[in-house]
Design a protein around this motif. Structure first.
Motif, PDB file in Angstrom:
ATOM      1  N   TYR A  48       1.210  -1.376  -0.637  1.00  0.00           N
ATOM      2  CA  TYR A  48       0.148  -0.101  -0.255  1.00  0.00           C
ATOM      3  C   TYR A  48       0.769   1.260   0.466  1.00  0.00           C
ATOM      4  O   TYR A  48       1.690   1.101   1.073  1.00  0.00           O
ATOM      5  N   ARG A  49       0.297   2.166  -0.730  1.00  0.00           N
ATOM      6  CA  ARG A  49       1.394   3.567  -0.920  1.00  0.00           C
ATOM      7  C   ARG A  49       0.816   4.580   0.630  1.00  0.00           C
ATOM      8  O   ARG A  49      -0.319   4.647   0.155  1.00  0.00           O
ATOM      9  N   PRO A  50       2.308   4.393   0.665  1.00  0.00           N
ATOM     10  CA  PRO A  50       1.189   5.597   2.001  1.00  0.00           C
ATOM     11  C   PRO A  50       1.445   6.601   1.739  1.00  0.00           C
ATOM     12  O   PRO A  50       1.253   7.544   1.030  1.00  0.00           O
ATOM     13  N   GLY A  51      -0.125   7.058   2.790  1.00  0.00           N
ATOM     14  CA  GLY A  51      -0.500   8.489   2.213  1.00  0.00           C
ATOM     15  C   GLY A  51      -1.596   8.792   1.034  1.00  0.00           C
ATOM     16  O   GLY A  51      -2.277   9.793   1.125  1.00  0.00           O
ATOM     17  N   TYR A  52      -2.199   7.220   0.701  1.00  0.00           N
ATOM     18  CA  TYR A  52      -2.286   7.279  -0.921  1.00  0.00           C
ATOM     19  C   TYR A  52      -3.648   8.395  -1.230  1.00  0.00           C
ATOM     20  O   TYR A  52      -4.477   8.647  -1.720  1.00  0.00           O
ATOM     21  N   LEU A  53      -4.558   7.518  -0.032  1.00  0.00           N
ATOM     22  CA  LEU A  53      -6.491   7.850   0.486  1.00  0.00           C
ATOM     23  C   LEU A  53      -6.032   9.446   0.600  1.00  0.00           C
ATOM     24  O   LEU A  53      -6.980   9.897  -0.100  1.00  0.00           O
ATOM     25  N   GLU A  54      -5.220   9.682   1.390  1.00  0.00           N
ATOM     26  CA  GLU A  54      -5.458  11.222   2.006  1.00  0.00           C
ATOM     27  C   GLU A  54      -5.020  11.996   0.570  1.00  0.00           C
ATOM     28  O   GLU A  54      -5.600  13.278   0.458  1.00  0.00           O
ATOM     29  N   THR A  55      -4.293  11.550  -0.190  1.00  0.00           N
ATOM     30  CA  THR A  55      -3.411  12.190  -1.386  1.00  0.00           C
ATOM     31  C   THR A  55      -5.032  12.582  -1.979  1.00  0.00           C
ATOM     32  O   THR A  55      -5.099  13.789  -2.995  1.00  0.00           O
ATOM     33  N   VAL A  56      -6.136  11.169  -2.635  1.00  0.00           N
ATOM     34  CA  VAL A  56      -6.453  11.131  -3.817  1.00  0.00           C
ATOM     35  C   VAL A  56      -7.464  12.375  -3.139  1.00  0.00           C
ATOM     36  O   VAL A  56      -8.453  13.112  -3.943  1.00  0.00           O
ATOM     37  N   VAL A  57      -8.501  12.149  -1.927  1.00  0.00           N
ATOM     38  CA  VAL A  57      -9.289  13.140  -1.356  1.00  0.00           C
ATOM     39  C   VAL A  57      -8.742  14.632  -1.431  1.00  0.00           C
ATOM     40  O   VAL A  57      -9.853  14.914  -1.854  1.00  0.00           O
ATOM     41  N   ARG A  58      -7.745  15.020  -0.947  1.00  0.00           N
ATOM     42  CA  ARG A  58      -7.510  16.494  -0.686  1.00  0.00           C
ATOM     43  C   ARG A  58      -7.283  16.688  -2.273  1.00  0.00           C
ATOM     44  O   ARG A  58      -7.184  18.010  -2.464  1.00  0.00           O
ATOM     45  N   GLY A  59      -6.398  16.527  -3.431  1.00  0.00           N
ATOM     46  CA  GLY A  59      -6.584  16.546  -4.600  1.00  0.00           C
ATOM     47  C   GLY A  59      -7.557  16.123  -6.096  1.00  0.00           C
ATOM     48  O   GLY A  59      -7.209  16.738  -6.991  1.00  0.00           O
ATOM     49  N   SER A  60      -8.815  15.766  -5.518  1.00  0.00           N
ATOM     50  CA  SER A  60      -9.332  15.279  -6.626  1.00  0.00           C
ATOM     51  C   SER A  60     -10.288  16.578  -6.467  1.00  0.00           C
ATOM     52  O   SER A  60     -10.780  17.219  -5.525  1.00  0.00           O
ATOM     53  N   LEU A  61      -9.747  16.536  -8.542  1.00  0.00           N
ATOM     54  CA  LEU A  61     -11.208  16.996  -8.795  1.00  0.00           C
ATOM     55  C   LEU A  61     -12.152  16.863  -9.972  1.00  0.00           C
ATOM     56  O   LEU A  61     -13.218  17.031 -10.460  1.00  0.00           O
ATOM     57  N   THR A  62     -12.442  15.558  -9.492  1.00  0.00           N
ATOM     58  CA  THR A  62     -12.880  14.407  -9.359  1.00  0.00           C
ATOM     59  C   THR A  62     -14.362  13.818  -8.690  1.00  0.00           C
ATOM     60  O   THR A  62     -15.458  13.402  -9.194  1.00  0.00           O
ATOM     61  N   THR A  63     -14.250  14.705  -7.093  1.00  0.00           N
ATOM     62  CA  THR A  63     -15.241  14.420  -6.381  1.00  0.00           C
ATOM     63  C   THR A  63     -16.665  15.137  -6.419  1.00  0.00           C
ATOM     64  O   THR A  63     -17.193  16.030  -7.215  1.00  0.00           O
ATOM     65  N   LYS A  64     -17.575  14.133  -6.482  1.00  0.00           N
ATOM     66  CA  LYS A  64     -19.248  14.282  -6.993  1.00  0.00           C
ATOM     67  C   LYS A  64     -19.777  14.259  -5.604  1.00  0.00           C
ATOM     68  O   LYS A  64     -20.020  13.641  -5.239  1.00  0.00           O
ATOM     69  N   ALA A  65     -20.632  15.598  -5.905  1.00  0.00           N
ATOM     70  CA  ALA A  65     -22.150  15.082  -4.758  1.00  0.00           C
ATOM     71  C   ALA A  65     -22.771  15.412  -5.477  1.00  0.00           C
ATOM     72  O   ALA A  65     -23.154  15.424  -6.494  1.00  0.00           O
ATOM     73  N   ARG A  66     -23.933  14.763  -4.379  1.00  0.00           N
ATOM     74  CA  ARG A  66     -25.629  14.187  -4.883  1.00  0.00           C
ATOM     75  C   ARG A  66     -26.592  14.774  -3.690  1.00  0.00           C
ATOM     76  O   ARG A  66     -26.219  14.089  -2.578  1.00  0.00           O
ATOM     77  N   LEU A  67     -27.304  15.716  -3.774  1.00  0.00           N
ATOM     78  CA  LEU A  67     -27.970  16.485  -3.179  1.00  0.00           C
ATOM     79  C   LEU A  67     -29.629  15.395  -3.113  1.00  0.00           C
ATOM     80  O   LEU A  67     -30.324  15.218  -4.123  1.00  0.00           O
ATOM     81  N   GLN A 113     -13.217  10.739  -5.087  1.00  0.00           N
ATOM     82  CA  GLN A 113     -12.069   9.784  -6.355  1.00  0.00           C
ATOM     83  C   GLN A 113     -11.736  10.019  -6.533  1.00  0.00           C
ATOM     84  O   GLN A 113     -11.380  11.369  -6.683  1.00  0.00           O
ATOM     85  N   PRO A 114     -10.783   8.732  -7.009  1.00  0.00           N
ATOM     86  CA  PRO A 114      -9.846   9.731  -8.471  1.00  0.00           C
ATOM     87  C   PRO A 114      -9.926  10.288  -8.491  1.00  0.00           C
ATOM     88  O   PRO A 114     -10.597  10.682  -9.605  1.00  0.00           O
ATOM     89  N   ASN A 115      -8.148  11.310  -9.470  1.00  0.00           N
ATOM     90  CA  ASN A 115      -8.984  12.105 -10.663  1.00  0.00           C
ATOM     91  C   ASN A 115      -8.301  11.037 -11.985  1.00  0.00           C
ATOM     92  O   ASN A 115      -8.451   9.571 -11.635  1.00  0.00           O
ATOM     93  N   LEU A 116      -9.526  11.913 -12.636  1.00  0.00           N
ATOM     94  CA  LEU A 116      -9.649  10.702 -14.102  1.00  0.00           C
ATOM     95  C   LEU A 116      -8.319   9.986 -14.534  1.00  0.00           C
ATOM     96  O   LEU A 116      -8.585   9.015 -15.186  1.00  0.00           O
ATOM     97  N   GLU A 117      -7.330  10.746 -14.697  1.00  0.00           N
ATOM     98  CA  GLU A 117      -6.269   9.875 -14.977  1.00  0.00           C
ATOM     99  C   GLU A 117      -4.957   8.481 -14.444  1.00  0.00           C
ATOM    100  O   GLU A 117      -4.673   7.764 -14.033  1.00  0.00           O
ATOM    101  N   GLU A 118      -5.124   8.760 -12.846  1.00  0.00           N
ATOM    102  CA  GLU A 118      -5.425   8.072 -11.946  1.00  0.00           C
ATOM    103  C   GLU A 118      -5.823   6.030 -11.882  1.00  0.00           C
ATOM    104  O   GLU A 118      -6.713   6.025 -12.247  1.00  0.00           O
TER     105      GLU A 118
END
Length: 361
Positions: free
Chosen positions: A179-198, A336-341
């Protein structure tokens, strides 16, 4: 087994301060995310602005769904596969069956990175308008403060998700080979593809209640009538507790003020159900002043199954026969991860998302 004797799930609960300080024990992380867990964690002691934001944003789900149809049409985007703006009756969670029990307002959360960003870059993914198209906001004349309040609440949820991700990283570093250390936090903080649904689950009519008494997806009668069993294709999904309102007792033309929220669902069987790591179906209640976070399919792929996606469904409230019109409103934020991840060797999140959207929209 019917839902009347489904057990109440006891999700692991931690404080925001524990997440900030990194003091959550491995025993707690294993209980939350390990092989016999529910795969969901609840965060309490949130910032003081959370409660009023939640009340206003979730009330706006009912107000939005009650707008004139011609106004809702201006908020829909076929080009974005109805995954930006208003969407109703476009999704299939079962083959050939369109979901008309709920309406959704989708938005891209790139604004969390910068207020001027409207979506992920379209340069290399012109076909993924669901992630690159700008958001379609309701007019301020129709729904005052809708846009700034939704932005503020989504950003609060993403910030909290990043802290949950840091805890997940600690668990994974000790339990997932390679497992890549710090991977998930990096994904969450740096994502441009996070989607919200009301989400707005429409009140169930007496006729629909009678029709729902057939066989449900889970074998029990009408179990998943408000939302069929599925897994999210996110890494982490942040969830508010549901707001139940009796729309027969509300003036939905008087927009801009929080609705009167019922203290609980008038139908105790209604609500969110999840399937645990061991296959047991349990009902999960999220306290009103808390957020919940559950793991999704992208994280399952990235960790080669060490984190499992959480199958879940929503059962509707059976109250239409007594004249009440019970609606359920909630907000989900899919980090979510960025599109190229890559989510698998040679498979980017863009490739993965294309397949998911093709199956469900």
């Amino acid at each position: 087994m019917t839902l009347e004797n489904i057990p109440q799930g006891q999700a692991v609960t931690v404080s925001l301060k524990e997440l900030v300080d990194g003091t959550i024990t491995f025993a707690t992380l294993t209980e939350a995310f390990g092989p016999s867990s529910l795969g969901i964690i609840i965060v309490k002691d949130l910032p003081a602005n959370f409660a009023p934001l939640r009340a206003e944003v979730l009330s706006n789900a009912s107000y939005l769904a009650a707008l004139p149809q011609e106004e809702l049409e201006t908020l829909t985007s076929a080009a974005a596969k109805y995954l930006v703006g208003w969407s109703h009756g476009k999704e299939t969670l079962r083959p050939g069956v369109y979901d008309t029990h709920k309406g959704s307002y989708y938005l891209n959360c790139a604004f969390h990175q910068s207020p001027d960003l409207h979506g992920a870059p379209a340069d290399h993914h012109p076909d993924l308008r669901e992630y690159t198209a700008p958001n379609l906001w309701p007019a301020a004349t129709s729904l005052p403060a809708f846009e700034p309040r939704v932005r503020e609440l989504c950003s609060l949820i993403i910030d909290t998700a990043a802290l949950v991700a840091r805890a997940c990283d600690r668990f994974a570093a000790a339990n997932v080979s390679g497992y890549r250390p710090g991977y998930l936090e990096t994904v969450v903080r740096g994502s441009l593809t996070t989607k919200a649904r009301l989400l707005h689950y429409f009140p169930t009519s007496p006729e629909e209640e009678e029709g729902a008494e057939g066989e449900g997806e889970n074998g029990a009668e009408g179990d998943d009538d408000w939302c069929a069993t599925h897994i999210d294709h996110s890494c982490l999904t942040g969830l508010t507790s549901a707001m139940f309102v009796d729309e027969a007792d509300q003036d939905l033309a008087d927009r801009g003020t929080p609705l009167h929220e019922l203290p609980a669902s008038p139908d105790p069987a209604a609500g969110l159900y999840i399937q645990s790591r061991t296959g047991q179906i349990v009902k999960v209640n999220i306290p009103r002043d808390c957020l919940a976070f559950q793991t999704g399919e992208a994280l399952q792929l990235i960790t080669r199954g060490q984190f499992r996606a959480v199958p879940h469904f929503v059962k509707g409230a059976r109250t239409g026969r007594d004249g009440r019109r019970i609606a359920r409103n909630t907000l989900a934020v899919f980090t979510q991860p960025n599109l190229e991840e890559e989510v698998q060797p040679g498979v980017s999140f863009a490739d993965f998302a294309r397949g998911v959207v093709a199956r469900t929209y």
